[in-house]
Write a protein that holds these residues in place. Structure first.
Motif, PDB file in Angstrom:
ATOM      1  N   ASN A   1      -4.469 -19.935  -9.763  1.00  0.00           N
ATOM      2  CA  ASN A   1      -4.041 -21.005  -8.887  1.00  0.00           C
ATOM      3  C   ASN A   1      -2.536 -21.089  -8.856  1.00  0.00           C
ATOM      4  O   ASN A   1      -1.926 -21.556  -9.811  1.00  0.00           O
ATOM      5  N   ALA A   2      -1.943 -20.617  -7.774  1.00  0.00           N
ATOM      6  CA  ALA A   2      -0.503 -20.730  -7.639  1.00  0.00           C
ATOM      7  C   ALA A   2      -0.160 -20.510  -6.180  1.00  0.00           C
ATOM      8  O   ALA A   2      -0.965 -19.959  -5.412  1.00  0.00           O
ATOM      9  N   GLY A   3       1.015 -20.950  -5.781  1.00  0.00           N
ATOM     10  CA  GLY A   3       1.413 -20.827  -4.385  1.00  0.00           C
ATOM     11  C   GLY A   3       2.286 -19.618  -4.124  1.00  0.00           C
ATOM     12  O   GLY A   3       2.515 -19.243  -2.987  1.00  0.00           O
ATOM     13  N   SER A   4       2.789 -19.000  -5.180  1.00  0.00           N
ATOM     14  CA  SER A   4       3.658 -17.841  -4.984  1.00  0.00           C
ATOM     15  C   SER A   4       3.756 -17.065  -6.293  1.00  0.00           C
ATOM     16  O   SER A   4       3.330 -17.549  -7.346  1.00  0.00           O
ATOM     17  N   VAL A   5       4.312 -15.872  -6.198  1.00  0.00           N
ATOM     18  CA  VAL A   5       4.495 -15.054  -7.393  1.00  0.00           C
ATOM     19  C   VAL A   5       5.390 -15.781  -8.388  1.00  0.00           C
ATOM     20  O   VAL A   5       5.159 -15.761  -9.602  1.00  0.00           O
ATOM     21  N   GLY A   6       6.408 -16.440  -7.870  1.00  0.00           N
ATOM     22  CA  GLY A   6       7.308 -17.185  -8.752  1.00  0.00           C
ATOM     23  C   GLY A   6       6.563 -18.251  -9.536  1.00  0.00           C
ATOM     24  O   GLY A   6       6.761 -18.401 -10.748  1.00  0.00           O
TER      25      GLY A   6
ATOM     26  N   ARG B   1       2.500  -8.827   1.269  1.00  0.00           N
ATOM     27  CA  ARG B   1       3.700  -8.798   0.428  1.00  0.00           C
ATOM     28  C   ARG B   1       4.973  -9.022   1.221  1.00  0.00           C
ATOM     29  O   ARG B   1       6.041  -9.214   0.647  1.00  0.00           O
ATOM     30  N   ALA B   2       4.856  -8.958   2.560  1.00  0.00           N
ATOM     31  CA  ALA B   2       6.060  -9.158   3.370  1.00  0.00           C
ATOM     32  C   ALA B   2       6.427 -10.630   3.475  1.00  0.00           C
ATOM     33  O   ALA B   2       7.489 -10.953   3.975  1.00  0.00           O
ATOM     34  N   SER B   3       5.534 -11.515   3.041  1.00  0.00           N
ATOM     35  CA  SER B   3       5.947 -12.912   2.988  1.00  0.00           C
ATOM     36  C   SER B   3       6.619 -13.133   1.646  1.00  0.00           C
ATOM     37  O   SER B   3       6.235 -12.541   0.637  1.00  0.00           O
ATOM     38  N   PHE B   4       7.632 -13.970   1.649  1.00  0.00           N
ATOM     39  CA  PHE B   4       8.445 -14.052   0.441  1.00  0.00           C
ATOM     40  C   PHE B   4       7.654 -14.549  -0.762  1.00  0.00           C
ATOM     41  O   PHE B   4       7.926 -14.147  -1.892  1.00  0.00           O
ATOM     42  N   GLU B   5       6.635 -15.396  -0.514  1.00  0.00           N
ATOM     43  CA  GLU B   5       5.886 -15.942  -1.655  1.00  0.00           C
ATOM     44  C   GLU B   5       5.239 -14.836  -2.480  1.00  0.00           C
ATOM     45  O   GLU B   5       5.160 -14.925  -3.694  1.00  0.00           O
ATOM     46  N   TRP B   6       4.730 -13.821  -1.794  1.00  0.00           N
ATOM     47  CA  TRP B   6       3.945 -12.818  -2.516  1.00  0.00           C
ATOM     48  C   TRP B   6       4.696 -11.506  -2.696  1.00  0.00           C
ATOM     49  O   TRP B   6       4.119 -10.517  -3.108  1.00  0.00           O
TER      50      TRP B   6
ATOM     51  N   LEU C   1      17.885  -5.146  -0.214  1.00  0.00           N
ATOM     52  CA  LEU C   1      18.181  -5.291  -1.643  1.00  0.00           C
ATOM     53  C   LEU C   1      18.242  -6.764  -2.031  1.00  0.00           C
ATOM     54  O   LEU C   1      17.713  -7.175  -3.069  1.00  0.00           O
ATOM     55  N   ALA C   2      18.900  -7.558  -1.167  1.00  0.00           N
ATOM     56  CA  ALA C   2      19.032  -8.979  -1.483  1.00  0.00           C
ATOM     57  C   ALA C   2      17.656  -9.629  -1.577  1.00  0.00           C
ATOM     58  O   ALA C   2      17.377 -10.389  -2.515  1.00  0.00           O
ATOM     59  N   ALA C   3      16.783  -9.307  -0.611  1.00  0.00           N
ATOM     60  CA  ALA C   3      15.446  -9.904  -0.628  1.00  0.00           C
ATOM     61  C   ALA C   3      14.659  -9.446  -1.846  1.00  0.00           C
ATOM     62  O   ALA C   3      13.973 -10.231  -2.496  1.00  0.00           O
ATOM     63  N   THR C   4      14.795  -8.153  -2.157  1.00  0.00           N
ATOM     64  CA  THR C   4      14.075  -7.609  -3.304  1.00  0.00           C
ATOM     65  C   THR C   4      14.526  -8.273  -4.600  1.00  0.00           C
ATOM     66  O   THR C   4      13.712  -8.700  -5.420  1.00  0.00           O
ATOM     67  N   ARG C   5      15.845  -8.383  -4.751  1.00  0.00           N
ATOM     68  CA  ARG C   5      16.383  -8.957  -5.977  1.00  0.00           C
ATOM     69  C   ARG C   5      15.957 -10.415  -6.118  1.00  0.00           C
ATOM     70  O   ARG C   5      15.593 -10.869  -7.203  1.00  0.00           O
ATOM     71  N   ALA C   6      15.952 -11.124  -4.983  1.00  0.00           N
ATOM     72  CA  ALA C   6      15.585 -12.541  -5.042  1.00  0.00           C
ATOM     73  C   ALA C   6      14.150 -12.735  -5.497  1.00  0.00           C
ATOM     74  O   ALA C   6      13.805 -13.772  -6.055  1.00  0.00           O
ATOM     75  N   ALA C   7      13.301 -11.718  -5.267  1.00  0.00           N
ATOM     76  CA  ALA C   7      11.891 -11.872  -5.633  1.00  0.00           C
ATOM     77  C   ALA C   7      11.603 -11.444  -7.062  1.00  0.00           C
ATOM     78  O   ALA C   7      10.488 -11.577  -7.533  1.00  0.00           O
ATOM     79  N   PHE C   8      12.608 -10.925  -7.769  1.00  0.00           N
ATOM     80  CA  PHE C   8      12.376 -10.488  -9.147  1.00  0.00           C
ATOM     81  C   PHE C   8      12.156 -11.681 -10.064  1.00  0.00           C
ATOM     82  O   PHE C   8      12.582 -12.799  -9.758  1.00  0.00           O
ATOM     83  N   ALA C   9      11.520 -11.400 -11.207  1.00  0.00           N
ATOM     84  CA  ALA C   9      11.300 -12.478 -12.170  1.00  0.00           C
ATOM     85  C   ALA C   9      12.633 -12.988 -12.710  1.00  0.00           C
ATOM     86  O   ALA C   9      12.836 -14.186 -12.866  1.00  0.00           O
TER      87      ALA C   9
END
Lengths: 482, 338
Positions: free
Chosen positions: A69-74, A439-444, B199-207
């Motif tokens: 249960n989560a809304g995004s990878v973060g 994966r192209a959506s920022f959440e995932w 790159l910016a988008a990729t980096r922003a999605a990193f843990a």
């Protein structure tokens, strides 16, 4: 020697049974025989154990820390960190939960999800009289499970209760038929192709109906011209439906649509995606390629030069090029030749190519089966005075196909997995197309393994079922006494 | 049966194929729908949501063109294209316009017989490395293993850059951005290279984004823009000036908020001509006079689109940089509407 019999130490009763030595029984014996039977096996066992340990050590925390249960990878990462401490990693299955619909249906309109679901359920019913004709127990089990699945799925897909009740009545009726007169379900099998096309793509019901009517017209043409000789009647049986499809169908459909409209909401091909797309292409390819492959195999063994030459040319050409190049031809090259504005459906194009591809392989598999039959079988058929088609239908093909089952099912499994290649022509297959667009959506963005594992599991279920069914079929068709 | 139908169609098609060249506008209007080639999925530029509604920086171009030509930004059929199929899809008329972060190069423009109609994003290729690597400049990457997407201009730029600086590298070929991230995070390569926006988008999605740095060098020019087929200039003009209208709208301060008000008439004659209050620009390429107004209404002017999809308030957080108006020190400069 006789005096020894009177010796005091001769045992007069049988010893009680003793448990076998520890090393010769149970798990220890099994391990000695299978894991530690020699120096090489012992070493390999330890290497294997180490690999299993290593994999578990690496990945079991990741699996145990799964987040659903989560809304995004973060968010997933935050939850894992909060629960298991800094630096812990965990699988983020929330991506599947959030985008489940996309993986299953692509962009199919949400309110119409019941249509592909029902089409899949009816497919099993339509196939039952063919696939599970002998054992009532197995047939009822399979159909029962499908019915329960549909009854559970329908309310979940926001279908009104009235329609679900209607479905229940229809399902009970079909189950009763399957119990008492399974062969009557063949009527469903006969109309299913048109029905499935209508359910999936929607639009006017007359289109699929009239297209299916082409086969009836072909049959009628054959009946009408049968007395004039085989060549003429076969020609008429082929020509009449083609003329019907090319010229007769459109005006009749326009007339019927105007006078008796029977249309449901249409869904266009680019809305298809995920497993709806994979199963549509896979099932259509499987159903169409088997008869085509059998005909090709017979043609290749024919004595007629032209027929044989065409079959050999077709088979060798198709087997000689990769499937991807055929798909590229279907999607891109054809557009150079077709007049602008032509709407030649991309899924139909792909199905045609996949069918031709699989048919070429099946032809070779079946040819192997034909070649494996002892010559005596052919001669026996001849000596009974059967003509070519009767001999094939009654004596040759039943045996040859039985021999070919493992190869045919392997080809089918390969075909089903190859449906993921349609991603290269811009269709959203579940493995890469859908996964990439999710994966192209920022959440995932950043979820990598989870979608692949999920899609892999679903493919495994389909393919393993096919494989088990083929083994069941082989057992069922066992006619020799061993 | 299928085969004869198939070949029959082929033969018939061969006879009329000659007429395929001209008349994209007529085709689109007759079809009532714009076929727009987009990326299969690139964060910020083109991505479908859970309901299949596409959005993004490139998608906004498709919407603007559809709004200008057909009067409805939703009359778009999005055709996801891969790096390998995109140009063939356009050349074969599968799509009418390709808005898929494609770099404008000589060979693509000339040899592939395509027309880039403008630039909607000035990008450049950069490098990302883990901080732990201790590298602060791309010139220090001698001997590094580098993850690189195949079939793109970045692949060629990388070779040029290392050759020019007398350095060596071992490339790790990857197929998609997601795979590149995975390989990079798993330590399969020392550096990951692609367009700086990516790159910016990729980096922003990193843990832990702070563990990675984007090196200051930008080693290439990557002007990304929409493109159409060579030879249909009317259609090319429509797409070109739709893009220009979005850029001009920002320059003149036309936003989706004040669009209605300004279209009633303004003190600036250029705005009046753009929004069709005066003059007759639209009919000159076969549209009506309100084409630009509709294009701007679709998702706002260039600045609004940028801010909503990839700008600093989004997770991707790209600064305008080169993509600011020429009046703000950027490169966006549209020819006048007269």
């Amino acid at each position: 020697m006789a005096e020894h019999h009177t010796a005091a130490f001769v045992r007069t009763e049988i010893l009680p049974e003793q448990a076998p030595p520890v090393s010769e029984a149970g798990i220890i014996r099994w391990m000695r025989e299978n894991l530690f039977s020699g120096p090489l096996n012992t070493v390999l066992t330890f290497v294997g154990l180490f690999i299993i340990y290593f994999v578990l050590k690496e990945y079991s925390p990741w699996l145990r820390h799964s987040v659903w249960n989560a809304g995004s990878v973060g968010e997933c990462r935050d939850i894992v960190t909060a629960k298991y401490g800094e630096g812990a990693t965990g699988a983020c299955w929330a991506i599947i939960r959030d985008r489940w619909n996309m993986f299953m249906f692509g962009f199919y309109p949400r309110e119409l999800y019941w249509r592909p679901t029902l089409a899949l359920g009816l497919l099993i019913f339509a196939a039952a009289p063919v696939l599970f004709s002998e054992s009532r127990l197995i047939r009822m089990w399979v159909l029962g499970v499908v019915s329960v699945f549909l009854m559970v799925a329908f309310p979940g897909l926001d279908v009104p209760n009235g329609d679900t009740a209607l479905l229940a009545v229809v399902l009970v009726g079909m189950l009763a038929l399957a119990w008492m007169r399974p062969w009557s379900l063949l009527w469903l099998t006969a109309v299913y192709p048109g029905l499935a096309v209508w359910m999936l793509w929607g639009g006017s019901a007359w289109g699929p109906t009239l297209a299916m009517a082409g086969f009836v017209i072909g049959w009628l043409a054959w009946l009408a011209t049968r007395s004039f000789g085989t060549i003429l009647s076969v020609g008429a049986a082929v020509l009449a439906p083609v003329l019907w499809w090319l010229f007769g169908m459109a005006p009749v459909q326009a007339l019927l649509d105007a006078s008796l409209p029977a249309a449901i909401e249409g869904v266009r091909s680019e809305k298809f995606g995920g497993f709806v797309l994979a199963v549509t292409i896979g099932v259509a390819g499987i159903v169409l390629s088997l008869p085509m492959g059998v005909v090709l195999a017979l043609a290749r063994r024919s004595d007629m030069f032209l027929i044989k030459g065409l079959a050999v040319g077709f088979i060798e050409f198709i087997r000689g090029v990769p499937l991807i190049s055929l798909l590229f031809v279907a999607s891109l090259l054809l557009n150079y030749f077709l007049p602008p504005g032509t709407n030649f459906d991309i899924i139909l194009r792909v199905i045609i190519m996949v069918t031709m591809f699989a048919a070429a392989y099946i032809a070779e598999v079946v040819r192997g089966g034909l070649a494996a039959l002892p010559r005596g079988q052919y001669e026996a058929a001849d000596s009974l005075g059967l003509d070519y088609w009767k001999a094939q239908r009654l004596i040759i093909l039943p045996q040859a196909l039985k021999i070919s089952i493992p190869g045919i099912v392997s080809t089918f499994i390969g075909l089903f997995k190859d449906t993921t290649l349609v991603v290269f022509v811009g269709l959203l297959d579940p493995l890469k197309g859908i996964t990439d667009s999710v994966r192209a959506s920022f959440e995932w963005k950043g979820a990598y393994w989870e979608p692949y594992i999920f899609v892999g599991c679903i493919f495994f279920i389909f393919n393993f079922s096919m494989s088990r069914y083929s083994m069941y079929l082989e057992r069922r068709l066992q006619r020799d006494h061993e | 049966m299928k085969k004869s139908l198939f070949f029959g169609t082929l033969t018939a098609a061969g006879m009329v194929a000659g007429f395929a060249a001209a008349g994209t506008l007529e085709d689109v209007v007759a079809r009532g729908e714009l076929n727009c080639g987009v990326n299969t999925g690139l964060v910020g530029f083109a991505a479908p949501d859970a309901n299949g509604n596409w959005s993004g920086f490139d998608v906004a171009i498709c919407k603007a063109v559809a709004a200008a030509v057909l009067g409805d930004p939703n009359k778009v059929k999005y055709v996801p294209t891969s790096g390998q199929t995109r140009f063939t899809a356009l050349a074969s008329s599968e799509i009418d316009v390709l808005a898929r972060n494609s770099t404008w190069t000589f060979t693509r423009d000339v040899d592939l017989k395509l027309d880039f109609v403008g630039v909607n994003y000035y990008d450049g290729q950069g490098f990302m490395v883990p901080k732990a690597l201790g590298v602060s400049s791309a010139k220090e990457l001698d001997g590094a293993t580098i993850c690189i997407q195949t079939g793109t201009t970045t692949e060629l730029n990388l070779a040029d850059f290392f050759k020019a600086n007398n350095m060596t590298y071992s490339p790790i070929a990857i197929d998609s951005n997601a795979e590149g991230e995975q390989q990079y995070l798993a330590g399969a390569c020392d550096a990951y290279t692609t367009d700086a926006s990516g790159l910016a988008a990729t980096r922003a999605a990193f843990a832990t984004p702070s563990d990675h740095i984007i090196l200051p060098e930008i080693i290439s020019k990557e002007p990304l823009g929409p493109l159409v087929r060579h030879g249909d200039n009317q259609w090319g003009d429509i797409v070109r000036w739709t893009l220009n209208a979005l850029i001009a709208a920002e320059e003149y301060g036309i936003t989706s908020a004040n669009l209605e008000e300004l279209s009633k008439g303004s003190s600036n004659p250029e705005i009046d001509r753009l929004l069709g209050t005066s003059g007759d620009l639209g009919p000159m390429f076969g549209l009506d006079n309100l084409w630009a107004k509709r294009a701007i209404a679709a998702s706002g002017n260039y600045g609004e689109i940028f801010a909503a999809t990839i700008g600093e308030s989004t997770p991707i957080g790209l600064a305008r940089g080169l993509n600011a108006q020429w009046t703000q020190g950027g490169l966006l400069y549209t020819p006048p509407f007269r």
